[in-house]
Every structure is written in structure tokens, then in C-alpha cells.
Design a protein around this motif. Structure first.
Motif, mmCIF file in Angstrom:
data_model
loop_
_atom_site.group_PDB
_atom_site.id
_atom_site.type_symbol
_atom_site.label_atom_id
_atom_site.label_comp_id
_atom_site.label_asym_id
_atom_site.label_seq_id
_atom_site.Cartn_x
_atom_site.Cartn_y
_atom_site.Cartn_z
ATOM 1 N N PRO A 1 9.973 31.432 -7.013
ATOM 2 C CA PRO A 1 9.504 32.759 -6.615
ATOM 3 C C PRO A 1 9.432 32.971 -5.103
ATOM 4 C CG PRO A 1 7.675 31.400 -7.360
ATOM 5 C CD PRO A 1 8.917 30.624 -7.659
ATOM 6 N N SER A 2 9.317 31.901 -4.332
ATOM 7 C CA SER A 2 9.141 32.078 -2.886
ATOM 8 C C SER A 2 10.056 31.175 -2.073
ATOM 9 C CB SER A 2 7.676 31.816 -2.509
ATOM 10 O OG SER A 2 7.277 30.508 -2.906
ATOM 11 N N GLU A 3 11.173 30.783 -2.651
ATOM 12 C CA GLU A 3 12.180 30.004 -1.938
ATOM 13 C C GLU A 3 13.522 30.270 -2.602
ATOM 14 O OE1 GLU A 3 12.076 25.725 -2.599
ATOM 15 O OE2 GLU A 3 10.703 26.003 -4.280
ATOM 16 N N PRO B 1 10.235 34.139 1.861
ATOM 17 C CA PRO B 1 9.608 35.100 2.787
ATOM 18 C C PRO B 1 10.264 35.113 4.162
ATOM 19 C CG PRO B 1 8.162 33.216 2.356
ATOM 20 C CD PRO B 1 9.274 33.144 1.364
ATOM 21 N N ARG B 2 11.040 34.073 4.460
ATOM 22 C CA ARG B 2 11.735 34.024 5.761
ATOM 23 C C ARG B 2 13.124 34.674 5.696
ATOM 24 N NH1 ARG B 2 12.007 27.840 6.416
ATOM 25 N NH2 ARG B 2 12.436 28.127 4.176
ATOM 26 N N ASP B 3 13.534 35.144 4.505
ATOM 27 C CA ASP B 3 14.828 35.806 4.369
ATOM 28 C C ASP B 3 14.841 37.138 5.111
ATOM 29 O OD1 ASP B 3 15.937 33.826 2.836
ATOM 30 O OD2 ASP B 3 15.670 34.855 0.919
ATOM 31 N N ILE C 1 16.113 33.630 8.272
ATOM 32 C CA ILE C 1 16.930 32.418 8.128
ATOM 33 C C ILE C 1 18.376 32.670 7.715
ATOM 34 C CG2 ILE C 1 14.932 30.954 7.662
ATOM 35 C CD1 ILE C 1 15.579 31.062 4.726
ATOM 36 N N ASN C 2 18.691 33.812 7.134
ATOM 37 C CA ASN C 2 20.086 34.072 6.752
ATOM 38 C C ASN C 2 20.718 35.158 7.617
ATOM 39 O OD1 ASN C 2 18.248 35.830 5.497
ATOM 40 N ND2 ASN C 2 19.640 36.298 3.801
#
Length: 419
Positions: A158-160, A166-168, A184-185
Motif C-alpha cells: 500500500p505504501s511502496e 509516498p515519494r512517487d 523518486i521517479n
């Protein structure tokens, strides 16, 4: 060790450390020891999967426990009702299941009424896991049933990645601003400048994983030489669909040996069914027409897996549009399909990936049951008639995007890698 080799290869492929780290954290795979001769790829001759008594008890108490249940079930592969229905299956059906239990019940109800259903192996491939859905499937008593579980679902992550980290980067942020924010992307938007949405990418991931897993990792299919019919949870099967399937197989042998696939369904519902019941046509495979009730042989599976790189890097989040792209490009000869004009597979779902509101499965039930009364006399035709022969050619299409992230590409390609 294999894990170190995987990491080394990914580092060489990407050259982007944060992507590799994210991927390695996220792709928890079921590793089988080289010396283990009891794993799913080292099956004793004649073994057809575990019997009902060996079923994995799913634990929904926590995400970790649920993940462990998924991997244990994929490893043990309990075939329910195996003792009740011994012998090789005459047809294998693979149903992709998300989270629409009411439509799933309707689908199972239609199957229960199908002629010769006891001779089927019914495989449910899940990307959402709940006690309700498991109970619905395990309540089936009319044929052999196997459940497999997509191990990289957004529910388990759910969070990776492959879920939403969340850093996407936000979907609509510009690439310049993405670089400034450090998401990160940032370097991998799609062809239209948008960043990945996890719930959008899941269906294509699941479809490709399922295709490989079913043909390569299911002991119950060892020695099976027939077609595998691919369906979805919001499909509805007509009572004579197995009779029609056998007729199409025989028709293909005598009149269309170069037909690569069978399409037992179309999107016209039961319109003009009484006239079209015994009619078939041959044509080139098209995503918008032939993605329902697809029957694929092992030979065609091998052709598709030969295009693993192209499938996994083509910037379209739809598996069927991607498949159409492969037909006539990576697969040099466009895919030819034998199509049922009188559809034996109906689409009942009024809710799906893009529509979540006002779902009324009870309306679908009523509509289907009323329609079936009007076509009853046209079921079980004695023979098939070739109504039309259309040109088989590659047709270019505008890709839809949504599949630009290099992490999706690498995860997708790894489904076909024996880790």
C-alpha cells in the motif's frame, strides 16, 4: 546466490540506485532452494496439486501475515474438489478477480449451469484478498478449483512500489518540477508527461504474471494440451459454451489451422443471437473486439513470452492494447483469431477500473436471465458456419500511456525470469 545476481543485473540495467533499491525491497519473490525437489517447478510425475485437506489457511490479521498466506498458497496450490473430480481436465478456465464479489457470484452461478462443467479446472487469479471472496470461491462444489494470488498487488504494497510510494511523483506534475521536488521517479514519466498511478498499472501486471504463472508454474496443467480460456470476474457464461468451444476446436482443425486464438465472446451481447448462434468468422486480433473469452494455446503463449521485452516496455497500461501492438510487430505474423458471432461469454460489469459509482449487479442478473429465455432454442448448434473471412493485418493504434516508469518495466519482465 541468485538474489545477488538479480541485484547485480538490475544495477547494470538501470544505473539508478534508488529505483533498484525500491524494486528490490518491493519484489519479495518465492525463492526455492536449488536442492529442493518438491517445489512447484519440480513436481513428481502425476502430481496434480494438493488436495483439499492441504489447503492454506489465510490469515488476514496483518499485512505481513496476509503476504505469507499468499506465498504459501501459491507454493502449495491446493486443488479443491480434486478427489471428487479425478482425471485430467477437458478445459482450463482462468478468471482474473479483483474486488467485485457480487459479479463474481453471478459468474459462478452461470458456470454452475454450464453443460459438462464437472470436467473443467477452474483457476481464480486474485489481486485482492478478502475472507468474503475466498469463501465464495471455496464454496464451489461442481468442478475442480485452484486459487492463485498475484503477489505484487497494491493491497500487499500500500505504501511502496508496486503500490503508491509516498515519494512517487504526482501524476500531473511537470518533469522539471518533479526534478526539483526530488520525487523518486522524476526521470520516468510516460509518453504524455504523466507519472504512474499504481491502481492503473496493476491490471497489466496481473495479466502478464498470470499468463506466465499458469503455463509454467501450475503442476495441475502439466501434460495439458488444450486451450486455456481467459475470463474476468464480471463475465457470464452461456450454458452451451463448452459445447461451442469443442465445436470451435474442431472447426479450427478442419477449416482454420492457422488461427492462433479462439474468441468465444464478443461485445455485442445477445443481439441477433438466434441468427448468429452457429456463425463464426476469422480476422486479425483486435483489442476492442476480441479481449473477452480468449482461448490461448501453449504455442501462442510461447510466442507472447518471446515478446516479453516489448510487452513490458510498451507505454500502454492496457494489456489488450499492448497485445494488439505486438501482433504484427514483435510477432511478425499478425495474430489470427476464430471468433464466435453468437457470444458465449457476456460482459455483465457496469463497474470497473474507471467507474466506481452506481454499481448495480442485481440489474445485470435480471437482464441476463431475461435475455437467456429468448435465445434458449438457439443454444447447442449442431455445426458451425463460417460467415466471414476478414483480412488479417497489423493495425497501428495510439498508445494510451500510463506505463512509462522503468520500475514497472523491470518488475513485469521478471515474471518470466526463473529466480
Amino acid at each position: 546466490m541468485r538474489f545477488r545476481l538479480l541485484k547485480k543485473n538490475l544495477l547494470a540495467l538501470l544505473g539508478v540506485s534508488f529505483v533498484v533499491v525500491t524494486l528490490l525491497i518491493s519484489t519479495r519473490v518465492l525463492l526455492v532452494n536449488d536442492n529442493d525437489t518438491t517445489g512447484p517447478n519440480n513436481v513428481e510425475p502425476g502430481h496434480q496439486g494438493m488436495h483439499s485437506g492441504d489447503a492454506v489457511k489465510f490469515n488476514f490479521g496483518s499485512l505481513t501475515e496476509l503476504t505469507q498466506s499468499v506465498y504459501s498458497a501459491n507454493y502449495k496450490q491446493c486443488v479443491h474438489n480434486a478427489d471428487k473430480f479425478p482425471g485430467e481436465p477437458l478445459l482450463v478456465l482462468v478468471v482474473q478477480v479483483h474486488n467485485r464479489p457480487d459479479y463474481l457470484r453471478l459468474f459462478i452461478k452461470s458456470l454452475e449451469k454450464a453443460a459438462e462443467v464437472h470436467s473443467f479446472l477452474l483457476i481464480f487469479s486474485h489481486d485482492y484478498f478478502s475472507e468474503e471472496i475466498n469463501a465464495i470461491v471455496q464454496g464451489i462444489t461442481f468442478c475442480k478449483v485452484l486459487q492463485i494470488y498475484f503477489p505484487f498487488s497494491t493491497q500487499l504494497y500500500p505504501s511502496e512500489f508496486p503500490g503508491k510510494d509516498p515519494r512517487d511523483c504526482p501524476r500531473d506534475i511537470s518533469k522539471d518540477n518533479a526534478g526539483k521536488t526530488g520525487c523518486i521517479n522524476a526521470e520516468h514519466p510516460d509518453s504524455y508527461g504523466h507519472y504512474r498511478e499504481a491502481f492503473i498499472t496493476q491490471t497489466k501486471h496481473h495479466w502478464w504474471w498470470k499468463l506466465h504463472f499458469v503455463w509454467e508454474r501450475v503442476p495441475a496443467l502439466q501434460g495439458y494440451s488444450g486451450f486455456v480460456l481467459f475470463l474476468e470476474e464480471d463475465n457470464y457464461i452461456l450454458p452451451d459454451f463448452f459445447h461451442y468451444y469443442k465445436s470451435m476446436v474442431e472447426f479450427r482443425k478442419s477449416s482454420c489451422p492457422d488461427c492462433d486464438m479462439l474468441a468465444l465472446g464478443n461485445h455485442n451481447g445477445l443481439t441477433d443471437f438466434n441468427i448468429l448462434s452457429n456463425k463464426v468468422l476469422t480476422t486479425g486480433w483486435m483489442s476492442t473486439k476480441h479481449n473477452i473469452g480468449m482461448a490461448i494455446s501453449r504455442d501462442v503463449y510461447y510466442k507472447l513470452m518471446g515478446c516479453n521485452e516489448e510487452f513490458c516496455t510498451f507505454d500502454d497500461y492496457n494489456w489488450d492494447w499492448t497485445l494488439q501492438h505486438l501482433s504484427g510487430t514483435c510477432i511478425s505474423k499478425p495474430i489470427k483469431v476464430l471468433v464466435a458471432q453468437g457470444s458465449r461469454v457476456l460482459h455483465t460489469g457496469d463497474c470497473g477500473l474507471h467507474q466506481k459509482e452506481n454499481c448495480r449487479p442485481e440489474w445485470a442478473t435480471q437482464k441476463v436471465e431475461e435475455s437467456l429465455k429468448t435465445v434458449k432454442e438457439a443454444l447447442f448448434p449442431q455445426s458451425l458456419i463460417l460467415q466471414s473471412v476478414e483480412t488479417v493485418e497489423h493495425k497501428t493504434l495510439m498508445k494510451n500511456g500510463g506505463w512509462g516508469d522503468v520500475r514497472d518495466h523491470i518488475l513485469c519482465k521478471n515474471y518470466a525470469t526463473r529466480l
